[in-house]
Design a protein around this motif. Structure first.
Motif, PDB file in Angstrom:
ATOM      1  N   ALA A  65       0.834  -1.208   0.000  1.00 37.67           N
ATOM      2  CA  ALA A  65       0.000   0.000   0.000  1.00 37.67           C
ATOM      3  C   ALA A  65       0.865   1.254   0.000  1.00 37.67           C
ATOM      4  N   TYR A  66       1.935   1.242   0.776  1.00 35.68           N
ATOM      5  CA  TYR A  66       2.820   2.413   0.829  1.00 35.68           C
ATOM      6  C   TYR A  66       3.504   2.646  -0.518  1.00 35.68           C
ATOM      7  N   LEU A  67       3.979   1.578  -1.126  1.00 37.12           N
ATOM      8  CA  LEU A  67       4.702   1.718  -2.389  1.00 37.12           C
ATOM      9  C   LEU A  67       3.793   2.159  -3.536  1.00 37.12           C
ATOM     10  N   MET A  68       2.528   1.761  -3.494  1.00 39.99           N
ATOM     11  CA  MET A  68       1.621   2.034  -4.615  1.00 39.99           C
ATOM     12  C   MET A  68       0.570   3.100  -4.300  1.00 39.99           C
ATOM     13  N   ARG A  69       0.726   3.798  -3.174  1.00 38.77           N
ATOM     14  CA  ARG A  69      -0.303   4.734  -2.711  1.00 38.77           C
ATOM     15  C   ARG A  69      -0.595   5.842  -3.723  1.00 38.77           C
ATOM     16  N   LYS A  70       0.425   6.283  -4.492  1.00 40.81           N
ATOM     17  CA  LYS A  70       0.236   7.384  -5.441  1.00 40.81           C
ATOM     18  C   LYS A  70      -0.560   6.958  -6.675  1.00 40.81           C
ATOM     19  N   GLY A  78     -12.003   7.086  -0.533  1.00 42.51           N
ATOM     20  CA  GLY A  78     -12.639   7.980   0.428  1.00 42.51           C
ATOM     21  C   GLY A  78     -14.117   7.672   0.604  1.00 42.51           C
ATOM     22  N   HIS A  79     -14.828   7.439  -0.496  1.00 43.91           N
ATOM     23  CA  HIS A  79     -16.253   7.101  -0.415  1.00 43.91           C
ATOM     24  C   HIS A  79     -16.453   5.717   0.204  1.00 43.91           C
ATOM     25  N   LEU A  80     -15.565   4.785  -0.137  1.00 42.37           N
ATOM     26  CA  LEU A  80     -15.638   3.460   0.486  1.00 42.37           C
ATOM     27  C   LEU A  80     -15.437   3.560   1.993  1.00 42.37           C
ATOM     28  N   ALA A  81     -14.503   4.438   2.397  1.00 42.55           N
ATOM     29  CA  ALA A  81     -14.195   4.587   3.821  1.00 42.55           C
ATOM     30  C   ALA A  81     -15.397   5.094   4.611  1.00 42.55           C
ATOM     31  N   ILE A  82     -16.196   5.962   3.997  1.00 45.92           N
ATOM     32  CA  ILE A  82     -17.420   6.434   4.661  1.00 45.92           C
ATOM     33  C   ILE A  82     -18.327   5.249   4.970  1.00 45.92           C
ATOM     34  N   GLY A 150     -12.787  -8.178   1.388  1.00 48.85           N
ATOM     35  CA  GLY A 150     -12.637  -8.291  -0.057  1.00 48.85           C
ATOM     36  C   GLY A 150     -13.864  -8.622  -0.888  1.00 48.85           C
ATOM     37  N   PRO A 151     -14.691  -9.605  -0.506  1.00 49.92           N
ATOM     38  CA  PRO A 151     -15.790 -10.029  -1.396  1.00 49.92           C
ATOM     39  C   PRO A 151     -16.700  -8.901  -1.888  1.00 49.92           C
ATOM     40  N   PRO A 152     -17.261  -8.038  -1.011  1.00 47.01           N
ATOM     41  CA  PRO A 152     -18.125  -6.968  -1.546  1.00 47.01           C
ATOM     42  C   PRO A 152     -17.374  -6.030  -2.485  1.00 47.01           C
ATOM     43  N   PHE A 153     -16.154  -5.697  -2.118  1.00 43.51           N
ATOM     44  CA  PHE A 153     -15.327  -4.780  -2.919  1.00 43.51           C
ATOM     45  C   PHE A 153     -15.041  -5.352  -4.295  1.00 43.51           C
ATOM     46  N   LEU A 154     -14.642  -6.621  -4.350  1.00 42.56           N
ATOM     47  CA  LEU A 154     -14.266  -7.245  -5.617  1.00 42.56           C
ATOM     48  C   LEU A 154     -15.480  -7.500  -6.507  1.00 42.56           C
ATOM     49  N   ILE A 155     -16.608  -7.846  -5.897  1.00 45.07           N
ATOM     50  CA  ILE A 155     -17.833  -8.054  -6.685  1.00 45.07           C
ATOM     51  C   ILE A 155     -18.275  -6.722  -7.310  1.00 45.07           C
ATOM     52  N   TYR A 156     -18.188  -5.650  -6.520  1.00 42.35           N
ATOM     53  CA  TYR A 156     -18.601  -4.326  -7.004  1.00 42.35           C
ATOM     54  C   TYR A 156     -17.722  -3.843  -8.154  1.00 42.35           C
ATOM     55  N   LEU A 157     -16.412  -4.089  -8.059  1.00 42.14           N
ATOM     56  CA  LEU A 157     -15.481  -3.562  -9.052  1.00 42.14           C
ATOM     57  C   LEU A 157     -15.020  -4.621 -10.062  1.00 42.14           C
ATOM     58  N   ALA A 169      -3.398  -1.087  -6.863  1.00 43.00           N
ATOM     59  CA  ALA A 169      -3.015  -0.098  -5.856  1.00 43.00           C
ATOM     60  C   ALA A 169      -4.211   0.264  -4.980  1.00 43.00           C
ATOM     61  N   THR A 170      -5.373   0.413  -5.600  1.00 47.35           N
ATOM     62  CA  THR A 170      -6.592   0.741  -4.857  1.00 47.35           C
ATOM     63  C   THR A 170      -6.953  -0.384  -3.893  1.00 47.35           C
ATOM     64  N   CYS A 171      -6.788  -1.624  -4.336  1.00 46.98           N
ATOM     65  CA  CYS A 171      -7.042  -2.786  -3.464  1.00 46.98           C
ATOM     66  C   CYS A 171      -6.160  -2.739  -2.225  1.00 46.98           C
ATOM     67  N   PHE A 172      -4.855  -2.556  -2.437  1.00 47.88           N
ATOM     68  CA  PHE A 172      -3.917  -2.581  -1.316  1.00 47.88           C
ATOM     69  C   PHE A 172      -4.231  -1.473  -0.304  1.00 47.88           C
ATOM     70  N   VAL A 173      -4.460  -0.266  -0.797  1.00 50.60           N
ATOM     71  CA  VAL A 173      -4.704   0.861   0.109  1.00 50.60           C
ATOM     72  C   VAL A 173      -6.045   0.703   0.821  1.00 50.60           C
ATOM     73  N   PHE A 174      -7.080   0.302   0.076  1.00 52.14           N
ATOM     74  CA  PHE A 174      -8.396   0.147   0.712  1.00 52.14           C
ATOM     75  C   PHE A 174      -8.386  -0.958   1.760  1.00 52.14           C
ATOM     76  N   PHE A 175      -7.819  -2.126   1.423  1.00 47.14           N
ATOM     77  CA  PHE A 175      -7.816  -3.229   2.382  1.00 47.14           C
ATOM     78  C   PHE A 175      -7.022  -2.872   3.631  1.00 47.14           C
TER      79      PHE A 175
END
Length: 249
Positions: A65-70, A78-82, A150-157, A169-175
């Motif tokens: 996540a740190y290496l791929m954050r950019k 941000g919306h997922l975090a809400i 993971g399951p809801p996130f991966l099914i949605y995307l 990168a989005t997977c690593f940071v979100f998880f």
């Protein structure tokens, strides 16, 4: 150190489960938690398994996540975090309220249905702010009750237009965000994590060894064959776990 090494010998089963899951993830990209959680329930109470898997998942995602954050899709995260913040309190209530046997059946059922959906569903869920928040809420709830965001996130995307690199990168940071927030949720809710941290310390070497060996051998092993093996093992494990709990009742 001698005591630590001696204790490792008593953790042979869980160590092999984590090594197997980490090895397969490194080769196939398949989720560490969805493979390891059903296997660890043969050795631990489910209420230990969930925080242990969150700790292991955080360890596996932190560096990536740190290496791929950019390159991550931060507005989407941000919306997922809400949604995650809305789902975590509900998930904690369920986790704290239900019995270990009920939780064991719930985890096995979530894994089983996730595998089915991943194999047979081709439904495209449109990306929108509302759907993203709902997905985050489901991920937060699932993370607290099963250790699997993971399951809801991966099914949605599943049909996202993001590039492969941005998606990873989005997977690593979100998880990382979801799993770490879930652990904080346990602490705020007063659920003790001492036992989970104790087991996590012993299982961490298996995580590192499995990921390292998997990356080294990935180009020599047919991914499609391993994916079929994963699905077979998990289907069998989930069915057996559900049957063993139901037959006790």
């Amino acid at each position: 150190m001698e005591n630590y090494l001696a204790a490792l010998a008593t953790h042979t089963g869980p160590l092999l489960a984590i090594f197997f899951a980490a090895f397969l993830q490194a080769i196939t990209g398949f989720g560490l938690v969805i493979v390891a959680a059903p296997l660890l329930m043969f050795f631990y109470d489910p209420k230990i398994v969930v925080p242990v898997m969150l700790l292991l998942a955080c360890s596996g995602n932190t560096v990536q996540a740190y290496l791929m954050r950019k390159k991550a899709n931060l507005p989407l995260i941000g919306h997922l975090a809400i949604g995650v913040l809305l789902g975590i309190p509900i998930g904690f209530f369920v986790f704290d309220y239900v019995s270990s046997d009920t939780l064991k059946v719930w985890i096995s059922t979530v894994v089983f249905l996730s595998l089915l959906i991943m194999q047979i569903s081709h439904r495209h869920i449109p990306e929108s702010r509302r759907n993203t928040i709902i997905t985050g809420m489901c991920s937060g709830f699932s993370s607290m009750t099963t250790g699997m965001a993971g399951p809801p996130f991966l099914i949605y995307l599943a049909y996202t237009k993001m590039s492969a690199e941005t998606f990873r990168a989005t997977c690593f940071v979100f998880f990382l965000c979801c799993n770490s927030t879930s652990l904080i949720g346990y602490l705020i809710g007063g659920h003790p994590l001492t036992a989970a941290v104790h087991e996590f310390v012993y299982l961490l070497p298996a995580l590192a060894a499995g990921l390292s060996l998997g990356h080294a051998l990935a180009r020599f092993i047919p991914t499609s064959l391993l994916r079929r093996l994963i699905f077979f093992v998990l289907y069998a494990t989930c069915i057996y776990t559900i049957w063993s709990v139901v037959s006790k009742g």
